[in-house]
Design an enzyme around this catalytic site. Structure first.
Site, mmCIF file in Angstrom:
data_model
loop_
_atom_site.group_PDB
_atom_site.id
_atom_site.type_symbol
_atom_site.label_atom_id
_atom_site.label_comp_id
_atom_site.label_asym_id
_atom_site.label_seq_id
_atom_site.Cartn_x
_atom_site.Cartn_y
_atom_site.Cartn_z
ATOM 1 C CG ASP A 22 -0.158 0.057 2.545
ATOM 2 O OD1 ASP A 22 0.890 -0.625 2.655
ATOM 3 O OD2 ASP A 22 -0.575 0.788 3.453
ATOM 4 C CD GLU A 74 4.220 0.803 7.085
ATOM 5 O OE1 GLU A 74 4.983 1.113 8.003
ATOM 6 O OE2 GLU A 74 3.877 1.625 6.196
HETATM 7 N N1 LIG Z 1 8.190 3.339 5.552
HETATM 8 C C1 LIG Z 1 7.611 3.193 6.824
HETATM 9 C C2 LIG Z 1 6.516 4.203 7.036
HETATM 10 O O1 LIG Z 1 6.370 5.103 6.251
HETATM 11 N N2 LIG Z 1 5.743 4.024 8.091
HETATM 12 C C3 LIG Z 1 4.662 4.881 8.440
HETATM 13 C C4 LIG Z 1 3.716 4.065 9.238
HETATM 14 C C5 LIG Z 1 2.448 4.766 9.590
HETATM 15 C C6 LIG Z 1 1.874 4.766 10.794
HETATM 16 N N3 LIG Z 1 0.735 5.464 10.673
HETATM 17 C C7 LIG Z 1 0.627 5.860 9.437
HETATM 18 N N4 LIG Z 1 1.677 5.413 8.770
HETATM 19 C C8 LIG Z 1 5.184 6.076 9.217
HETATM 20 O O2 LIG Z 1 4.513 7.135 9.149
HETATM 21 O O3 LIG Z 1 6.218 5.992 9.871
HETATM 22 ZN ZN ZN Z 2 6.993 2.063 4.125
HETATM 23 ZN ZN ZN Z 3 5.429 4.997 4.441
#
Ligand SMILES: NCC(=O)N[C@@H](Cc1c[nH]cn1)C(=O)O
Ligand code: ZN
Ligand code: ZN
Length: 476
Positions: free
Chosen positions: A101, A167
């Site tokens: 995603d 994710e």
């Molecule tokens: N590449 C990792 C990433 O971008 N993680 C996001 C995860 C997240 C948590 N809530 C929305 N997205 C991040 O923002 O760290």
């Molecule tokens: Zn990511």
């Molecule tokens: Zn991300």
């Protein structure tokens, strides 16, 4: 091993345009997990992954995480795709994780090109949403398998795969699947590798042993029964936006100091060893300025900037749903606004305790306003911080792989972002977890004009393959 790796590198170089076209195909699928109207595309992307595994003769199964409620709608969660490639008991088994995603992206946010059309510019940057986060790295693993197959070379390890489609929206359902599969699909796993973060700068690779956690909140303030004319009702009603602006101003100072009592209580003290680990890193303020395309950094030295990013919590205000945000000068009093903010957490902060501090404080501050509006605070999702042991052979192998491909010793870094399931893999499987990034700090993940340099994509594919070879030589 050397001969195999040299053949592998030559094959990757030869096939690089095929890999770029593959990236173009997946960037064109707008698999935005946080937008209910795009959920069908996340499913399309999940199917793309499954078809690709089938093409590469990877055994796979899907796990259906069920449904969740988002913006008042019950939505089906996209499949968690589990892969298995090789079941040789004499070989080590490596689990690789990635997410298919992406973050939302609209041309009008300021993108120079259409976000879901991959464009290669004159600098060799492959620009498009998901190029670096995290479609490029997922393809890196698949490209590495394909290159070995074309050469008729067996991979030196067994692979297990876990690819999810939520994710960027809290990894809903994945923790349960990991715990349930710890003695099932993942039972033979010896080590875990995640390629879903970035180099510290733009020239030197790194390997990463820590991430911050995240607790994401919404504050809903409701007042009038409908939106009102500010000329007719301004001065007569408690305005939800005014209340929210006040609450927002009470969360964090412009210098980044979190104002919520109790939040800093559980932050682990910095050790002397940690303090000593910062100066050798290939990082300075210009690296940071380059990554943000500006010079408005809070700290005036790079070590404090890194600590602010990795080592201490931060609170960011993200947006206000229901507020007037279009061009023009509409004189509306919004009836209901929803403020969104998140806290990046560090060891030893605990999501439940963060929630308790946040909810108590906002309710107390709101009570001080004497407003007749109603407030509600809710945590949308939370993930814990993670730190791994970097003496483990998993890290030694990754460092050797970096040296082989890039001819330089990698920096050993932590990161300010969050991949909530990292800690779940570590705890549920009781195995070492490593982050092995493909992209650069300036890639603009989550931002406009996200890119992955062609060289990072191609050399990154070599790196992931090389890591598997290096790992296969270690006993643990
Ligand atoms: N590449 C990792 C990433 O971008 N993680 C996001 C995860 C997240 C948590 N809530 C929305 N997205 C991040 O923002 O760290
Ligand atoms: Zn990511
Ligand atoms: Zn991300």
């Amino acid at each position: 091993m050397d001969a195999h790796l040299n053949q592998f590198y030559a094959q990757v170089d030869k096939d690089q345009n095929i890999y770029v076209e593959r990236l173009r195909e997946v960037v064109a699928i707008p698999s935005v997990s946080s937008d209910a109207s795009m959920r069908n595309h996340v499913f399309r992307m999940g199917e793309w992954v499954q078809n690709e595994l089938k093409r590469l003769n990877v055994e796979y199964e899907i796990r259906d995480p069920g449904t969740h409620v988002m913006d008042g709608h019950t939505l089906q969660l996209p499949p968690i795709v589990l892969g298995a490639y090789g079941r040789d008991p004499a070989k080590k088994t490596v689990l690789v994780y990635g997410h298919y995603d992406v973050q939302p992206a609209l041309k009008e946010d300021g993108w120079a090109t259409e976000p879901f059309e991959l464009v290669e510019n004159e600098k060799g940057e492959l620009v498009g949403r998901g190029s670096t986060d995290d479609k490029g790295p997922i393809l890196g693993w698949l490209n590495a398998i394909e290159a070995h197959q074309k050469l008729g070379i067996e991979l030196p390890v067994n692979l297990r795969m876990c690819f999810e489609g939520m994710e960027e929206n809290g990894s809903e359902g994945l923790d349960d699947v990991i715990v349930a599969e710890a003695k099932g699909w993942f039972k033979d796993v010896d080590a875990v590798c995640i390629s879903d973060n970035y180099w510290l700068g733009d020239s030197k690779p790194c390997i990463t042993y820590g991430l911050r956690g995240i607790s994401y909140y919404k504050v809903t303030i409701k007042g009038p029964g409908r939106d009102l004319h500010s000329g007719v009702f301004g001065g007569t009603v408690h305005e939800p936006m005014t209340d929210l602006a006040y609450i927002f101003s009470k969360l964090v100072t412009p210098q980044g100091k979190i104002l919520i009592p109790g939040i800093m209580d559980d932050v682990a003290p910095l050790t002397a060893a940690e303090e000593a680990s910062y100066p050798p890193l290939d990082f300075n303020l210009s690296t940071l300025h380059n990554a943000i395309d500006a010079q408005n950094t809070i700290h005036d030295n790079h070590i404090d900037a890194l600590k602010g990013r990795w080592r201490y919590p931060s609170l960011s205000l993200h947006g206000i749903e229901g507020a007037f945000s279009a061009p023009g000068a509409k004189t509306v009093i919004p009836a209901k606004v929803i403020g969104k903010f998140s806290i990046r957490s560090v060891p030893n902060m605990v999501p439940e305790k963060i929630d308790a501090h946040v909810i108590k404080y906002i309710n107390e501050e709101f009570a001080k306003l004497g407003s007749k509006n109603q407030v509600e605070v809710e945590c949308l999702h939370a993930g814990k911080p993670w730190v791994a042991s970097f003496e483990h052979p998993n890290y030694v192998a990754a460092a050797k792989a970096v040296e082989r491909v890039f001819k330089v010793k990698p920096d050993l870094t932590r990161e300010g972002g969050s991949i909530p399931v990292t800690l779940t893999f570590q705890d549920a499987l009781n195995k070492n977890v490593l982050l092995l990034p493909m992209g650069r700090s300036s890639d603009g993940a989550h931002s406009i004009n996200e890119k992955l340099d062609r060289s990072n994509y191609i050399e990154g594919t070599k790196l992931l393959g090389t890591y598997l070879w290096e790992l296969s030589t270690h006993q643990f």
